[in-house]
Design a protein around this motif. Structure first.
Motif, short mmCIF file in Angstrom:
data_model
loop_
_atom_site.label_atom_id
_atom_site.label_comp_id
_atom_site.label_asym_id
_atom_site.label_seq_id
_atom_site.Cartn_x
_atom_site.Cartn_y
_atom_site.Cartn_z
N ARG A 119 52.20 57.38 53.99
CA ARG A 119 51.78 56.01 54.26
C ARG A 119 52.08 55.11 53.06
O ARG A 119 52.51 53.96 53.24
N HIS A 120 51.85 55.62 51.86
CA HIS A 120 52.15 54.83 50.66
C HIS A 120 53.64 54.52 50.58
O HIS A 120 54.03 53.38 50.28
N LEU A 121 54.48 55.52 50.84
CA LEU A 121 55.92 55.31 50.74
C LEU A 121 56.44 54.34 51.80
O LEU A 121 57.41 53.62 51.56
N THR A 122 55.80 54.32 52.95
CA THR A 122 56.22 53.37 53.98
C THR A 122 55.79 51.95 53.65
O THR A 122 56.46 50.99 54.05
N GLN A 123 54.69 51.81 52.91
CA GLN A 123 54.17 50.48 52.59
C GLN A 123 54.78 49.91 51.31
O GLN A 123 54.93 48.69 51.18
N VAL A 124 55.12 50.77 50.36
CA VAL A 124 55.65 50.31 49.06
C VAL A 124 57.07 50.84 48.92
O VAL A 124 57.29 52.02 48.62
N ARG A 125 58.04 49.96 49.11
CA ARG A 125 59.44 50.38 49.19
C ARG A 125 60.02 50.81 47.84
O ARG A 125 61.01 51.55 47.82
N ASP A 126 59.46 50.35 46.73
CA ASP A 126 60.03 50.70 45.42
C ASP A 126 59.24 51.83 44.76
O ASP A 126 59.30 52.01 43.54
N SER A 127 58.52 52.61 45.55
CA SER A 127 57.71 53.70 45.02
C SER A 127 58.26 55.04 45.49
O SER A 127 58.89 55.13 46.55
N SER A 128 57.99 56.08 44.70
CA SER A 128 58.37 57.43 45.09
C SER A 128 57.19 58.36 44.83
O SER A 128 56.21 57.97 44.19
N ALA A 129 57.29 59.58 45.32
CA ALA A 129 56.21 60.56 45.15
C ALA A 129 56.81 61.92 44.82
O ALA A 129 57.94 62.24 45.23
N ILE B 231 55.51 55.75 63.40
CA ILE B 231 56.42 54.73 63.95
C ILE B 231 56.89 53.81 62.83
O ILE B 231 56.70 52.59 62.84
N THR B 232 57.52 54.40 61.82
CA THR B 232 58.07 53.61 60.72
C THR B 232 59.58 53.49 60.89
O THR B 232 60.27 54.49 61.16
N PRO B 233 60.15 52.30 60.77
CA PRO B 233 61.59 52.12 60.97
C PRO B 233 62.44 52.65 59.83
O PRO B 233 63.65 52.82 59.99
N ASP B 234 61.85 52.90 58.67
CA ASP B 234 62.62 53.31 57.49
C ASP B 234 62.29 54.74 57.10
O ASP B 234 62.07 55.06 55.92
N ALA B 235 62.25 55.64 58.09
CA ALA B 235 61.88 57.03 57.81
C ALA B 235 62.85 57.69 56.83
O ALA B 235 62.44 58.48 55.97
N HIS B 236 64.14 57.35 56.94
CA HIS B 236 65.13 57.99 56.06
C HIS B 236 64.92 57.61 54.60
O HIS B 236 65.10 58.44 53.71
N THR B 237 64.51 56.38 54.34
CA THR B 237 64.26 55.98 52.95
C THR B 237 63.00 56.64 52.41
O THR B 237 62.91 56.93 51.22
#
Length: 336
Positions: free
Chosen positions: A130-140, A162-168
């Motif tokens: 959820r964090h990665l889907t909300q914050v695009r410049d973050s990694s884990a 249902i996130t459109p950017d699953a690959h990122t």
């Protein structure tokens, strides 16, 4: 540092003359004796005045000193870091659970413990994804100590979100295998070097969350009733995690398994004969300890979901002895 490294800013003839009187480094020139005495020992044919010599010394001091950063720039950088921290969406998306610790925003180290099938890994995965889907410049960073990490499970959870950017999201989730504590130290050292050398202008996603799943097989075999060495290793490791969290604004989730206790776990709100593994002192090494358990099925008509409870066994960032109920449906944590 040797004086020849300062050439051509310092005349090569002066460097050679100083070497002839055993002044070869910046330390020798700046700290060994009074500059006037050094000047008096220089060959007269050098043709250097005392003023020029003192200017050369000032130049060496300037070149040898560390570069400085103004206090206003440091303050601006610190404020920017704090803004980035508060902007991080480090939440599960289950309001009842998020309220227990006021979210999972860094810096903090949280122990997540519980019996098998209690939802420990699901909680950590949902928090990270959820964090990665909300914050695009973050990694884990996910440190897998048992080889149990399932990319298929992650993909299914992302589909349910249902996130459109699953690959990122998958690109920004780094998974490292580490089957012993030394391997974990190596992974964390690589992370430290990466974050320490990071340029504020770079577009590479910055690591905000670290998950260790699980810590029990890493530290458990070292603990013994006849030796304190294992406990010392455990204490040192947890202090290192705390230092990383503070230095780099990280949320660190440590997943711990459970062990049997008789007649019951007096620390838990709900009756159970299980408690967190790794001994009673381990729970004091994290900012908070969450205890997860699966509850009996309810006759609610929702057969696809399982009911769970999360309790705050101990916390120094929120109230202890609080709890919340949630369900796991299709791999995701939802409100009960």
């Amino acid at each position: 540092m040797r004086l020849q490294h300062f050439s051509p800013q310092i005349p090569e003839g002066l460097v050679t003359a100083l070497a002839s009187i055993s002044i070869r480094t910046d330390t020798d020139l700046l700290l060994s004796e009074d500059p006037t005495k050094i000047f008096m020992r220089l060959p007269q044919e050098l043709g250097l005045s005392l003023l020029e010599f003192r200017m050369a010394i000032d130049k060496v001091a300037e070149l040898a000193s560390a570069s400085f950063t103004g206090g206003d720039i440091l303050l601006e950088h610190e404020n920017k870091c704090q803004e980035d921290i508060f902007a991080d969406d480090m939440l599960l998306g289950v309001p009842e659970v998020d309220a227990l610790l006021n979210g999972f925003c860094p810096p903090r180290v949280v122990e997540v413990s519980g019996d098998r099938a209690s939802g420990k890994t699901a909680l950590a995965l949902q928090l990270v994804l959820r964090h990665l889907t909300q914050v695009r410049d973050s990694s884990a960073l996910w440190i897998d100590s048992g080889g149990d990490f399932s990319p298929e499970r992650v993909n299914l959870m992302l589909e349910e979100m249902i996130t459109p950017d699953a690959h990122t999201v998958l690109e920004r989730l780094q998974v490292s295998l580490a089957f012993d504590i030394e391997a974990v130290h190596d992974v964390l050292e690589s992370l430290r070097q990466s974050l320490s050398s990071r340029n504020s202008d770079t577009e590479v996603p910055i690591t905000r969350c670290v998950v260790i799943d699980s810590i029990t097989p890493l530290l458990g075999p070292m603990l013994s009733a006849t030796s304190s060495q294992g406990h010392a290793i455990m204490t040192t490791f947890m202090r290192q995690l705390r230092a990383y969290a503070e230095s780099f604004s990280l949320t660190i989730i440590v997943i711990n398994s459970s062990t049997k206790v008789l007649p019951r776990n007096t620390e838990a709100v709900f009756n159970t004969m299980r408690k967190p593994a790794l001994g009673p002192s381990f729970t004091f090494m994290a900012d908070a300890t969450l205890w997860l358990s699966q509850r009996p099925a309810e006759d609610s008509g929702d057969e696809a979901a399982t009911t769970h409870v999360v309790e705050v066994l101990r916390s120094r960032i929120s109230r202890s002895k609080t709890w919340a109920r949630f369900k796991i449906r299709q791999g995701l944590l939802v409100s009960a």
